[in-house]
Design a protein around this motif. Structure first.
Motif, PDB file in Angstrom:
ATOM      1  N   ILE A  87       0.833  -1.206   0.000  1.00 50.43           N
ATOM      2  CA  ILE A  87       0.000   0.000   0.000  1.00 50.43           C
ATOM      3  C   ILE A  87       0.870   1.260   0.000  1.00 50.43           C
ATOM      4  O   ILE A  87       0.673   2.166  -0.810  1.00 50.43           O
ATOM      5  N   LYS A  88       1.846   1.309   0.880  1.00 50.98           N
ATOM      6  CA  LYS A  88       2.705   2.500   0.951  1.00 50.98           C
ATOM      7  C   LYS A  88       3.563   2.646  -0.302  1.00 50.98           C
ATOM      8  O   LYS A  88       3.783   3.750  -0.792  1.00 50.98           O
ATOM      9  N   ALA A  89       4.036   1.523  -0.839  1.00 50.49           N
ATOM     10  CA  ALA A  89       4.845   1.569  -2.066  1.00 50.49           C
ATOM     11  C   ALA A  89       4.019   2.083  -3.239  1.00 50.49           C
ATOM     12  O   ALA A  89       4.511   2.861  -4.067  1.00 50.49           O
ATOM     13  N   ALA A  90       2.752   1.677  -3.317  1.00 52.86           N
ATOM     14  CA  ALA A  90       1.869   2.151  -4.376  1.00 52.86           C
ATOM     15  C   ALA A  90       1.639   3.655  -4.246  1.00 52.86           C
ATOM     16  O   ALA A  90       1.647   4.381  -5.238  1.00 52.86           O
ATOM     17  N   ALA A  91       1.435   4.105  -3.016  1.00 47.91           N
ATOM     18  CA  ALA A  91       1.233   5.538  -2.789  1.00 47.91           C
ATOM     19  C   ALA A  91       2.459   6.329  -3.225  1.00 47.91           C
ATOM     20  O   ALA A  91       2.339   7.370  -3.878  1.00 47.91           O
ATOM     21  N   ARG A  92       3.635   5.824  -2.904  1.00 54.90           N
ATOM     22  CA  ARG A  92       4.870   6.504  -3.312  1.00 54.90           C
ATOM     23  C   ARG A  92       5.041   6.467  -4.827  1.00 54.90           C
ATOM     24  O   ARG A  92       5.364   7.472  -5.449  1.00 54.90           O
ATOM     25  N   LYS A  93       4.824   5.295  -5.427  1.00 56.13           N
ATOM     26  CA  LYS A  93       5.040   5.124  -6.865  1.00 56.13           C
ATOM     27  C   LYS A  93       4.161   6.054  -7.689  1.00 56.13           C
ATOM     28  O   LYS A  93       4.609   6.648  -8.664  1.00 56.13           O
ATOM     29  N   TYR A  94       2.906   6.190  -7.290  1.00 58.25           N
ATOM     30  CA  TYR A  94       1.962   6.966  -8.091  1.00 58.25           C
ATOM     31  C   TYR A  94       1.734   8.375  -7.560  1.00 58.25           C
ATOM     32  O   TYR A  94       0.898   9.098  -8.084  1.00 58.25           O
ATOM     33  N   GLY A  95       2.446   8.772  -6.511  1.00 61.29           N
ATOM     34  CA  GLY A  95       2.314  10.125  -6.001  1.00 61.29           C
ATOM     35  C   GLY A  95       0.986  10.375  -5.318  1.00 61.29           C
ATOM     36  O   GLY A  95       0.478  11.486  -5.328  1.00 61.29           O
ATOM     37  N   ILE A  96       0.428   9.330  -4.725  1.00 61.37           N
ATOM     38  CA  ILE A  96      -0.834   9.462  -4.011  1.00 61.37           C
ATOM     39  C   ILE A  96      -0.518  10.069  -2.654  1.00 61.37           C
ATOM     40  O   ILE A  96       0.427   9.654  -1.982  1.00 61.37           O
ATOM     41  N   GLN A  97      -1.297  11.051  -2.247  1.00 60.56           N
ATOM     42  CA  GLN A  97      -0.958  11.861  -1.088  1.00 60.56           C
ATOM     43  C   GLN A  97      -0.790  11.060   0.195  1.00 60.56           C
ATOM     44  O   GLN A  97       0.042  11.373   1.008  1.00 60.56           O
ATOM     45  N   SER A  98      -1.589  10.014   0.369  1.00 59.17           N
ATOM     46  CA  SER A  98      -1.515   9.270   1.613  1.00 59.17           C
ATOM     47  C   SER A  98      -1.829   7.802   1.363  1.00 59.17           C
ATOM     48  O   SER A  98      -2.635   7.476   0.487  1.00 59.17           O
ATOM     49  N   HIS A  99      -1.199   6.941   2.137  1.00 60.39           N
ATOM     50  CA  HIS A  99      -1.486   5.513   1.986  1.00 60.39           C
ATOM     51  C   HIS A  99      -2.904   5.196   2.449  1.00 60.39           C
ATOM     52  O   HIS A  99      -3.494   4.196   2.034  1.00 60.39           O
ATOM     53  N   SER A 100      -3.483   6.068   3.273  1.00 58.81           N
ATOM     54  CA  SER A 100      -4.863   5.836   3.708  1.00 58.81           C
ATOM     55  C   SER A 100      -5.841   6.007   2.537  1.00 58.81           C
ATOM     56  O   SER A 100      -6.886   5.366   2.508  1.00 58.81           O
ATOM     57  N   THR A 101      -5.476   6.842   1.566  1.00 62.29           N
ATOM     58  CA  THR A 101      -6.297   6.978   0.364  1.00 62.29           C
ATOM     59  C   THR A 101      -6.361   5.645  -0.369  1.00 62.29           C
ATOM     60  O   THR A 101      -7.431   5.183  -0.763  1.00 62.29           O
TER      61      THR A 101
END
Length: 132
Positions: free
Chosen positions: A36-50
């Motif tokens: 989840i956190k890696a996906a958030a980082r990879k795609y520039g998603i503001q938060s892993h909670s999203t």
């Protein structure tokens, strides 16, 4: 070093995430390709909670019973998914048609250049095909 990591992606707002994008992120996570956190980082998603919220809303994990049984998709979800696929295919088709058009123009241009070179230098450039 930190600037290099930040320049790899652009932060987005909630309105920037399409249904197809959310589903592709979810499928990568559910297939085990990313956390989840890696996906958030990879795609520039503001938060892993999203991403976690997307997983709860659209994913196949049953959060209430804590099981990985595939949750059936609603008709609306299936329809949205198919509409997004159609839009993507139409976009790809348009790009391929543009590439074909450009390739045709290049072929005509190169053919004209060969004709000019043959006339100018009085030498045959094209190979003559033998009768079969």
């Amino acid at each position: 070093m930190k600037e290099d990591q930040e320049s790899k992606y652009v932060k987005r707002t909630q309105r920037d995430y399409s249904y197809a994008f959310k589903m592709s992120v979810i499928s990568e996570i559910e297939c085990g390709e990313l956390g989840i956190k890696a996906a958030a980082r990879k795609y520039g998603i503001q938060s892993h909670s999203t991403v976690t919220n997307w997983l709860r809303k659209y994913g196949n994990f049953d959060w209430i019973n804590k099981s990985t049984i595939k949750m059936p998709k609603t008709k609306d979800q299936k329809l949205l998914e198919l509409e997004q696929k159609v839009l993507l295919l139409e976009k790809q088709k348009k790009e391929l048609e543009r590439q074909v058009h450009t390739a045709d123009k290049k072929a005509i241009f190169f053919d004209m250049m060969i004709d000019i070179a043959e006339e100018e230098f009085k030498i045959p450039i094209r190979k003559k095909s033998l009768p079969g």
